[in-house]
Design a protein around this motif. Structure first.
Motif, PDB file in Angstrom:
ATOM      1  N   ASP A 171       0.835  -1.203   0.000  1.00  0.00           N
ATOM      2  CA  ASP A 171       0.000   0.000   0.000  1.00  0.00           C
ATOM      3  C   ASP A 171       0.871   1.254   0.000  1.00  0.00           C
ATOM      4  OD1 ASP A 171      -2.264  -1.546   0.038  1.00  0.00           O
ATOM      5  OD2 ASP A 171      -2.614  -1.333   2.196  1.00  0.00           O
ATOM      6  N   PHE A 174       2.576   1.859  -3.530  1.00  0.00           N
ATOM      7  CA  PHE A 174       1.708   2.450  -4.544  1.00  0.00           C
ATOM      8  C   PHE A 174       1.344   3.891  -4.179  1.00  0.00           C
ATOM      9  CE2 PHE A 174       0.649  -2.164  -5.189  1.00  0.00           C
ATOM     10  CZ  PHE A 174       1.247  -2.265  -6.431  1.00  0.00           C
ATOM     11  N   ARG A 178       2.253   7.649  -6.319  1.00  0.00           N
ATOM     12  CA  ARG A 178       1.342   8.761  -6.593  1.00  0.00           C
ATOM     13  C   ARG A 178       1.811  10.051  -5.931  1.00  0.00           C
ATOM     14  NH1 ARG A 178      -2.132   7.362  -9.841  1.00  0.00           N
ATOM     15  NH2 ARG A 178      -2.917   5.230  -9.943  1.00  0.00           N
ATOM     16  N   ILE A 202      -1.798  -5.228  -9.316  1.00  0.00           N
ATOM     17  CA  ILE A 202      -1.036  -4.069  -9.766  1.00  0.00           C
ATOM     18  C   ILE A 202      -1.853  -3.225 -10.732  1.00  0.00           C
ATOM     19  CG2 ILE A 202       1.049  -3.343 -11.014  1.00  0.00           C
ATOM     20  CD1 ILE A 202       2.289  -6.056 -10.032  1.00  0.00           C
ATOM     21  N   GLN A 205      -3.738  -0.283  -9.599  1.00  0.00           N
ATOM     22  CA  GLN A 205      -2.981   0.839  -9.051  1.00  0.00           C
ATOM     23  C   GLN A 205      -2.365   1.735 -10.126  1.00  0.00           C
ATOM     24  OE1 GLN A 205      -2.984   1.386  -5.848  1.00  0.00           O
ATOM     25  NE2 GLN A 205      -3.837  -0.562  -5.140  1.00  0.00           N
ATOM     26  N   VAL A 206      -2.418   1.323 -11.377  1.00  0.00           N
ATOM     27  CA  VAL A 206      -1.787   2.107 -12.442  1.00  0.00           C
ATOM     28  C   VAL A 206      -2.846   2.927 -13.171  1.00  0.00           C
ATOM     29  CG1 VAL A 206       0.069   0.420 -12.693  1.00  0.00           C
ATOM     30  CG2 VAL A 206      -1.943   0.269 -14.174  1.00  0.00           C
TER      31      VAL A 206
END
Length: 264
Positions: A171, A174, A178, A202, A205-206
């Protein structure tokens, strides 16, 4: 060869060192060529496809909507790490901010070999951070020569990767992506979609995904199923690798699908 650096100020993202504060890994052009990395080169015709791909990524990223880009494939062995490495290298040549290339194909990491990063019992990879064995990525990341590219490698390790990616360290990883300064680009070398559930984790998260497919090997059904599994993460485009038919080929033998193609 790694070159020591001084006490650099912490990155705003804290977990990631800035390019200027990252230990430098020096690697020559011959070694890069041996690993099929041409994206740093200005005049090499083999870099042409990645400059075209880079231009499309920059165009699509107007307004910084695509700061974290995942690169994946339906199955192993179709060239996703090759594409990720060369795209990141090409982007780093024109980027105003840092470019990070992160190996999250934790069962089959390839970026350390691509960039000649030393392995061994003392070598720390991103899995060491995810396991809680190192506090951040300052001892893991390496800046490639004097470029803006920072590589965060992984090393083969039999670990419960899904649990690591969804745990507290995952967590934070990622969230730190950001939290990187505006204009920073993160390229994530993802696992193949159907290898395990890591790619799905994954993918959430992108900001978007590039799908690498191989001419004559990746089936239309695999491509469709991959897109379906990744939803709602946007598909940025596809990269057709090892193109054989040479439709729209140029004098260097490059063929293009969605504007891109290559030999490897």
């Amino acid at each position: 060869m790694d070159v020591p650096f001084g006490d650099a100020p912490a990155s705003p993202a804290s977990l990631f060192p800035s390019a200027e504060g990252t230990r430098v890994h020096e690697i020559g052009e011959a070694a890069l060529s041996a690993q099929n990395i041409f994206g740093f080169r200005r005049a090499d015709p083999r870099a042409r496809a990645f400059k075209l791909l880079r231009s499309q990524m920059v165009k699509r990223n107007e307004g910084n909507r695509l700061s974290i880009i995942g690169i994946t494939s339906a199955a192993p062995g179709v060239g996703k790490s090759f594409v990720a490495s060369n795209l990141a290298a090409a982007l780093s040549r024109i980027a105003l901010s840092d470019v990070y290339l992160i190996d999250l194909d934790l069962h089959r990491p390839a970026l350390a070999d691509r960039f000649g990063l030393a392995k061994g019992p003392e070598a720390a990879g991103v899995h060491d951070y995810l396991a809680g064995d190192v506090p951040d990525l300052s001892g893991v990341a390496r800046r490639i020569n004097d470029n803006k590219l920072v590589v965060v490698p992984g090393f083969r390790n039999d670990v419960a990767t899904g649990e690591m990616l969804t745990g507290s360290h995952g967590d934070r990883l990622f969230a730190a992506m950001r939290d990187l300064p505006g204009g920073t680009t993160v390229i994530v070398d993802m696992p193949p979609i159907f290898a395990d559930d890591d790619a799905v984790i994954i993918g959430r998260q992108v900001d978007g995904v590039l799908l690498v497919i191989e001419d004559g090997r990746t089936t239309a059904k695999q491509a469709r199923d991959t897109i379906r599994v990744l939803q709602p993460t946007p598909l940025i485009g596809t990269v057709l690798n090892r193109y054989r038919n040479q439709l729209l080929a140029d004098d260097y033998g490059y063929g293009y699908s969605y504007g891109y193609g290559s030999y490897y």
